[in-house]
Design a protein around this motif. Structure first.
Motif, PDB file in Angstrom:
ATOM      1  N   ASN A   1       5.235  67.279  89.331  1.00  0.00           N
ATOM      2  CA  ASN A   1       3.774  67.261  89.310  1.00  0.00           C
ATOM      3  C   ASN A   1       3.182  68.029  90.486  1.00  0.00           C
ATOM      4  O   ASN A   1       2.163  68.702  90.341  1.00  0.00           O
ATOM      5  CB  ASN A   1       3.259  65.823  89.266  1.00  0.00           C
ATOM      6  CG  ASN A   1       3.196  65.299  87.844  1.00  0.00           C
ATOM      7  OD1 ASN A   1       3.363  66.043  86.881  1.00  0.00           O
ATOM      8  ND2 ASN A   1       2.959  64.004  87.691  1.00  0.00           N
TER       9      ASN A   1
ATOM     10  N   ARG B   1       3.264  69.720  81.340  1.00  0.00           N
ATOM     11  CA  ARG B   1       2.523  70.526  82.314  1.00  0.00           C
ATOM     12  C   ARG B   1       3.344  71.714  82.833  1.00  0.00           C
ATOM     13  O   ARG B   1       3.182  72.145  83.965  1.00  0.00           O
ATOM     14  CB  ARG B   1       2.106  69.640  83.499  1.00  0.00           C
ATOM     15  CG  ARG B   1       1.371  68.377  83.114  1.00  0.00           C
ATOM     16  CD  ARG B   1       0.988  67.565  84.346  1.00  0.00           C
ATOM     17  NE  ARG B   1      -0.037  68.265  85.118  1.00  0.00           N
ATOM     18  CZ  ARG B   1      -0.034  68.381  86.437  1.00  0.00           C
ATOM     19  NH1 ARG B   1       0.977  67.892  87.141  1.00  0.00           N
ATOM     20  NH2 ARG B   1      -1.006  69.018  87.061  1.00  0.00           N
TER      21      ARG B   1
ATOM     22  N   ASP C   1       1.015  71.925  90.228  1.00  0.00           N
ATOM     23  CA  ASP C   1      -0.258  72.200  90.893  1.00  0.00           C
ATOM     24  C   ASP C   1      -0.159  73.348  91.896  1.00  0.00           C
ATOM     25  O   ASP C   1      -1.180  73.935  92.263  1.00  0.00           O
ATOM     26  CB  ASP C   1      -0.753  70.945  91.621  1.00  0.00           C
ATOM     27  CG  ASP C   1      -1.196  69.855  90.667  1.00  0.00           C
ATOM     28  OD1 ASP C   1      -1.565  70.184  89.517  1.00  0.00           O
ATOM     29  OD2 ASP C   1      -1.167  68.673  91.060  1.00  0.00           O
ATOM     30  N   HIS C   2       1.063  73.670  92.345  1.00  0.00           N
ATOM     31  CA  HIS C   2       1.264  74.696  93.370  1.00  0.00           C
ATOM     32  C   HIS C   2       2.449  75.603  93.014  1.00  0.00           C
ATOM     33  O   HIS C   2       3.382  75.772  93.799  1.00  0.00           O
ATOM     34  CB  HIS C   2       1.521  74.041  94.734  1.00  0.00           C
ATOM     35  CG  HIS C   2       0.492  73.040  95.126  1.00  0.00           C
ATOM     36  ND1 HIS C   2      -0.765  73.397  95.575  1.00  0.00           N
ATOM     37  CD2 HIS C   2       0.510  71.679  95.096  1.00  0.00           C
ATOM     38  CE1 HIS C   2      -1.470  72.304  95.833  1.00  0.00           C
ATOM     39  NE2 HIS C   2      -0.724  71.255  95.544  1.00  0.00           N
TER      40      HIS C   2
ATOM     41  N   CYS D   1       0.864  63.080  95.230  1.00  0.00           N
ATOM     42  CA  CYS D   1       0.859  64.540  95.311  1.00  0.00           C
ATOM     43  C   CYS D   1       0.012  65.025  96.477  1.00  0.00           C
ATOM     44  O   CYS D   1       0.336  66.035  97.113  1.00  0.00           O
ATOM     45  CB  CYS D   1       0.348  65.135  94.003  1.00  0.00           C
ATOM     46  SG  CYS D   1       1.534  65.015  92.635  1.00  0.00           S
TER      47      CYS D   1
END
Length: 243
Positions: free
Chosen positions: A107, A160, A111-112, A73
């Motif tokens: 993933n 997530r 996160d973004h 990532c």
């Protein structure tokens, strides 16, 4: 198709640019995963041509069998920064995940989320326990199988999804009901169920009689192409300053 190949932090990346680019606006783009020595392949050519003809770029990077681990990532973020800050691409990428590319792109997206215009998938892996299995994945994550199992919710895409739903990221998946490599119910099916529970918008097209293969219908889906192009032109969410 003309493809530029370059290196980012020691990893091989590619970029395809449309013939016509706006002189003032950022170029919308598709982020394809996985990118390995033999991927993307010839079967993607029709789909890629539709994106290029619509004025979209296509990019990807080879991070090996990282299965969405933090190191992979981080390299994805380096590619994103290079493309957006130095190569004129839009701050909001349209993610296109094929098979294990789902682990990597989901993933990174989680996160973004504000850097994501939409997510499309072709039988994407969404659950580490289902594919590649925790024994294999644990090696990429630098843990034992037991250690990864204990913290699985921290790294597993289907666990997530909250940030993506909150950001209003639309999702579209194609998945076959005879997929024994990345089973439908444990991956796209379970992701769809959870995402809708979180208030997210997702379309799951279940293809009867198809498994994990190179059937042309996966890569010549007008519905998938139209979904990506529509969201590239009108990204979901409220804007992004990027990583």
């Amino acid at each position: 198709m003309v493809t530029e190949r370059f290196m980012v932090e020691g990893h091989s990346a590619f970029l395809m640019l449309p013939v016509r680019r706006s002189g003032t606006d950022k170029t919308p783009w598709v982020w394809y995963a996985p990118t390995l020595p033999d991927l993307p392949g010839k079967e993607e050519q029709w789909m890629f041509r539709q994106f290029l003809d619509a004025g979209m770029a296509i990019a990807g990077i080879d991070v090996g069998e990282s299965y969405g681990n933090p190191q992979g990532c981080a390299v994805y973020t380096s590619l994103y920064v290079d493309l957006v800050r130095h190569r004129g691409l839009s701050e909001r990428a349209c993610l296109l995940a094929r098979s294990r590319g789902g682990l990597m792109l989901y993933n990174w997206a989680t996160d973004h989320p504000s850097s994501v215009a939409c997510i499309a998938g072709i039988y994407p892996a969404c659950d580490l326990a289902s594919y590649p299995g925790l024994k294999v994945a644990s090696v990429a994550y630098g843990m034992t199988e037991e250690q990864l199992s204990a913290v699985l919710g921290k790294y597993n895409p289907i666990d997530r999804l909250g940030p993506l739903a909150k950001a209003g990221v639309a999702i579209f998946h194609l998945h076959g009901d005879r997929d024994t490599v990345v089973p439908l119910e444990k991956n796209s099916g379970e992701l769809s169920r959870r995402y809708r529970q979180l208030g997210g918008t997702m379309v799951l097209r279940i293809i009867e009689g198809q498994g994990h293969n190179r059937w042309s219908g996966w890569f010549e889906s007008q519905e998938l192409v139209d979904f990506v192009i529509a969201h590239a032109r009108n990204p979901s969410g409220s804007g992004s300053s990027g990583p």
